[in-house]
Design a protein around this motif. Structure first.
Motif, PDB file in Angstrom:
ATOM      1  N   MET A 180      63.740  52.479  32.715  1.00 26.44           N
ATOM      2  CA  MET A 180      63.332  51.272  31.972  1.00 26.44           C
ATOM      3  C   MET A 180      63.013  50.127  32.936  1.00 26.44           C
ATOM      4  O   MET A 180      62.009  49.450  32.805  1.00 26.44           O
ATOM      5  N   ASN A 181      63.901  49.957  33.944  1.00 28.46           N
ATOM      6  CA  ASN A 181      63.663  48.903  34.930  1.00 28.46           C
ATOM      7  C   ASN A 181      62.378  49.140  35.703  1.00 28.46           C
ATOM      8  O   ASN A 181      61.616  48.217  35.956  1.00 28.46           O
ATOM      9  N   ARG A 182      62.142  50.421  36.078  1.00 29.55           N
ATOM     10  CA  ARG A 182      60.942  50.751  36.866  1.00 29.55           C
ATOM     11  C   ARG A 182      59.683  50.469  36.047  1.00 29.55           C
ATOM     12  O   ARG A 182      58.695  49.954  36.555  1.00 29.55           O
ATOM     13  N   ILE A 183      59.726  50.785  34.732  1.00 30.79           N
ATOM     14  CA  ILE A 183      58.575  50.526  33.857  1.00 30.79           C
ATOM     15  C   ILE A 183      58.317  49.022  33.785  1.00 30.79           C
ATOM     16  O   ILE A 183      57.187  48.560  33.886  1.00 30.79           O
ATOM     17  N   ALA A 184      59.393  48.248  33.636  1.00 34.06           N
ATOM     18  CA  ALA A 184      59.251  46.793  33.544  1.00 34.06           C
ATOM     19  C   ALA A 184      58.661  46.224  34.833  1.00 34.06           C
ATOM     20  O   ALA A 184      57.769  45.364  34.798  1.00 34.06           O
ATOM     21  N   GLU A 185      59.135  46.717  35.983  1.00 38.87           N
ATOM     22  CA  GLU A 185      58.619  46.200  37.264  1.00 38.87           C
ATOM     23  C   GLU A 185      57.135  46.491  37.414  1.00 38.87           C
ATOM     24  O   GLU A 185      56.356  45.644  37.843  1.00 38.87           O
ATOM     25  N   PHE A 186      56.751  47.717  37.040  1.00 40.51           N
ATOM     26  CA  PHE A 186      55.337  48.088  37.103  1.00 40.51           C
ATOM     27  C   PHE A 186      54.516  47.200  36.153  1.00 40.51           C
ATOM     28  O   PHE A 186      53.483  46.646  36.532  1.00 40.51           O
ATOM     29  N   ALA A 187      55.004  47.032  34.919  1.00 41.24           N
ATOM     30  CA  ALA A 187      54.273  46.248  33.914  1.00 41.24           C
ATOM     31  C   ALA A 187      54.146  44.785  34.341  1.00 41.24           C
ATOM     32  O   ALA A 187      53.097  44.159  34.146  1.00 41.24           O
ATOM     33  N   VAL A 188      55.198  44.241  34.938  1.00 41.66           N
ATOM     34  CA  VAL A 188      55.144  42.846  35.385  1.00 41.66           C
ATOM     35  C   VAL A 188      54.133  42.697  36.528  1.00 41.66           C
ATOM     36  O   VAL A 188      53.354  41.740  36.565  1.00 41.66           O
ATOM     37  N   GLY A 189      54.111  43.674  37.434  1.00 38.08           N
ATOM     38  CA  GLY A 189      53.130  43.658  38.520  1.00 38.08           C
ATOM     39  C   GLY A 189      51.712  43.681  37.970  1.00 38.08           C
ATOM     40  O   GLY A 189      50.837  42.925  38.415  1.00 38.08           O
ATOM     41  N   LEU A 190      51.513  44.529  36.967  1.00 40.00           N
ATOM     42  CA  LEU A 190      50.192  44.650  36.325  1.00 40.00           C
ATOM     43  C   LEU A 190      49.793  43.328  35.667  1.00 40.00           C
ATOM     44  O   LEU A 190      48.674  42.836  35.856  1.00 40.00           O
ATOM     45  N   LEU A 191      50.726  42.741  34.913  1.00 37.99           N
ATOM     46  CA  LEU A 191      50.456  41.480  34.215  1.00 37.99           C
ATOM     47  C   LEU A 191      50.141  40.364  35.205  1.00 37.99           C
ATOM     48  O   LEU A 191      49.222  39.564  35.003  1.00 37.99           O
ATOM     49  N   PHE A 192      50.897  40.326  36.300  1.00 44.09           N
ATOM     50  CA  PHE A 192      50.669  39.297  37.314  1.00 44.09           C
ATOM     51  C   PHE A 192      49.288  39.489  37.942  1.00 44.09           C
ATOM     52  O   PHE A 192      48.552  38.518  38.158  1.00 44.09           O
ATOM     53  N   GLY A 193      48.923  40.735  38.191  1.00 43.88           N
ATOM     54  CA  GLY A 193      47.594  41.035  38.750  1.00 43.88           C
ATOM     55  C   GLY A 193      46.490  40.613  37.804  1.00 43.88           C
ATOM     56  O   GLY A 193      45.479  40.015  38.225  1.00 43.88           O
ATOM     57  N   TRP A 194      46.661  40.891  36.509  1.00 41.59           N
ATOM     58  CA  TRP A 194      45.664  40.453  35.515  1.00 41.59           C
ATOM     59  C   TRP A 194      45.560  38.930  35.512  1.00 41.59           C
ATOM     60  O   TRP A 194      44.471  38.377  35.426  1.00 41.59           O
ATOM     61  N   GLY A 195      46.700  38.268  35.583  1.00 46.90           N
ATOM     62  CA  GLY A 195      46.701  36.803  35.609  1.00 46.90           C
ATOM     63  C   GLY A 195      45.899  36.263  36.786  1.00 46.90           C
ATOM     64  O   GLY A 195      45.107  35.330  36.640  1.00 46.90           O
ATOM     65  N   LEU A 196      46.101  36.891  37.952  1.00 44.72           N
ATOM     66  CA  LEU A 196      45.359  36.444  39.141  1.00 44.72           C
ATOM     67  C   LEU A 196      43.857  36.662  38.953  1.00 44.72           C
ATOM     68  O   LEU A 196      43.042  35.819  39.337  1.00 44.72           O
ATOM     69  N   LEU A 197      43.489  37.788  38.343  1.00 43.13           N
ATOM     70  CA  LEU A 197      42.068  38.089  38.134  1.00 43.13           C
ATOM     71  C   LEU A 197      41.447  37.131  37.116  1.00 43.13           C
ATOM     72  O   LEU A 197      40.385  36.563  37.350  1.00 43.13           O
ATOM     73  N   VAL A 198      42.130  36.940  35.978  1.00 44.09           N
ATOM     74  CA  VAL A 198      41.612  36.062  34.919  1.00 44.09           C
ATOM     75  C   VAL A 198      41.487  34.624  35.436  1.00 44.09           C
ATOM     76  O   VAL A 198      40.506  33.925  35.173  1.00 44.09           O
ATOM     77  N   SER A 199      42.480  34.192  36.224  1.00 45.33           N
ATOM     78  CA  SER A 199      42.484  32.810  36.710  1.00 45.33           C
ATOM     79  C   SER A 199      41.379  32.551  37.740  1.00 45.33           C
ATOM     80  O   SER A 199      41.036  31.405  38.011  1.00 45.33           O
ATOM     81  N   GLY A 200      40.844  33.627  38.315  1.00 46.59           N
ATOM     82  CA  GLY A 200      39.807  33.467  39.338  1.00 46.59           C
ATOM     83  C   GLY A 200      40.364  33.356  40.748  1.00 46.59           C
ATOM     84  O   GLY A 200      39.619  33.198  41.711  1.00 46.59           O
ATOM     85  N   MET A 201      41.687  33.472  40.890  1.00 48.73           N
ATOM     86  CA  MET A 201      42.302  33.250  42.204  1.00 48.73           C
ATOM     87  C   MET A 201      42.107  34.427  43.164  1.00 48.73           C
ATOM     88  O   MET A 201      42.424  34.319  44.346  1.00 48.73           O
ATOM     89  N   THR A 202      41.594  35.553  42.653  1.00 48.94           N
ATOM     90  CA  THR A 202      41.297  36.671  43.554  1.00 48.94           C
ATOM     91  C   THR A 202      39.959  36.455  44.263  1.00 48.94           C
ATOM     92  O   THR A 202      39.552  37.265  45.075  1.00 48.94           O
ATOM     93  N   ASP A 203      39.290  35.341  43.928  1.00 49.82           N
ATOM     94  CA  ASP A 203      38.039  34.975  44.606  1.00 49.82           C
ATOM     95  C   ASP A 203      38.328  33.890  45.645  1.00 49.82           C
ATOM     96  O   ASP A 203      38.590  32.737  45.285  1.00 49.82           O
ATOM     97  N   PRO A 204      38.301  34.253  46.926  1.00 51.35           N
ATOM     98  CA  PRO A 204      38.627  33.257  47.965  1.00 51.35           C
ATOM     99  C   PRO A 204      37.727  32.022  47.893  1.00 51.35           C
ATOM    100  O   PRO A 204      38.169  30.916  48.244  1.00 51.35           O
TER     101      PRO A 204
END
Lengths: 144, 142
Positions: free
Chosen positions: B1-25
């Protein structure tokens, strides 16, 4: 000061920021960890095997984010514009690696989580890397 | 359960970075360039993130265990010292130079961008240098 209205994207920035906040809140509330990328990655580089798996799972989620979002909502992803040449990229990577480990955090750990915790230490760190970032870009774009 | 949560949080954080535009230097440097045409987007990213983060950490501070039963690892360091300030200044210089910080660089590497991969490899080298310097420092003080 001139605002760059063409590139300014307040709504997607705010929406993305809310997702970052949700992920940070979920990480501390579910896993009891502060979501700081440099610390999570840096912790893998010291040989302590018992503590590696949560870091690996988190980083895997981060790495598959672009592929999965490209399937779900490709229009939300902007194409990166990278001005720096390879030598500058290498120098920047070294500075970021060294600096975030000495400073115990980066934009996520100090900037998002630290400021959300109202930590004075993170406020000082965030002011320092912001100031240094502003100065560096000023030197590169307007002095050199 | 913990491993699933860690993976999901990483995914969500990555989506946030992409949506926010911060993955574009280009967008990050656009924010850091106060003297040029200034793109304030990054301030909105931080604002949105801290707004939600404040609620999450206020709740987290009151808990002794996480909702999944894990120990709470809230930072205990309080000292504002030279390491913190000089380290953060060094990080900021690299951030301004490339427009990448650790999270967006990892996500952009996941998207298959060669310069992001080069940045990540260099960043890991910098982190390993830190470990080496720390080991030498500990050996000297012992």
């Amino acid at each position: 000061m001139i605002i760059d209205w063409i590139n300014f994207t307040p709504w997607s920035a705010l929406a993305g920021g809310i997702l970052l906040g949700l992920a940070s809140a979920a990480f501390i509330l579910l896993n009891g960890r502060v979501l700081g990328i440099s610390g999570i990655l840096g912790g893998l580089l010291v040989p302590r095997r018992s503590d590696a798996s949560w870091r690996v799972f988190f980083l895997m989620g981060l790495l598959v984010a672009p592929v999965t979002l490209a399937l779900l909502a490709p229009t939300l992803i902007a194409t990166p514009r990278i001005e720096a040449n390879n030598a500058a990229i290498v120098a920047a990577g070294l500075l970021v690696g060294l600096g975030t480990r000495y400073g115990s955090g980066c934009t996520s750990g100090h900037g998002v989580c630290g400021l959300s915790r109202l930590s004075p230490r993170s406020m000082v760190a965030t002011l320092a890397f912001m100031a240094s970032g502003f100065l560096t870009v000023y030197v590169i774009r307007h002095l050199i | 359960m913990n491993r699933i949560a860690e993976f999901a949080v990483g995914l969500l954080f990555g989506w946030g970075l992409l949506v926010s535009g911060m993955t574009d230097p280009g967008k990050v440097v656009g924010f850091l360039d106060l003297a040029g045409a200034w793109d304030p987007s990054l301030a909105f990213v931080m604002g949105g993130a801290i707004l939600v983060g404040l609620l999450g950490f206020t709740l987290a501070k009151k808990r002794t265990r996480s909702f999944l039963g894990a120990a709470m690892h809230l930072p205990t360091a309080r000292d504002i010292d030279r390491r913190l300030v000089l380290g953060s200044l060094t990080f900021g210089a690299g951030w301004g130079l490339a427009g990448f910080c650790p999270g967006p660089a990892l996500v952009a590497m996941g998207a298959g961008i060669p310069k992001a991969a080069l940045f990540v490899v260099s960043m890991i080298a910098g982190m390993l240098l830190f470990e080496l310097f720390e080991r030498q420092r500990r050996a000297r003080t012992q």
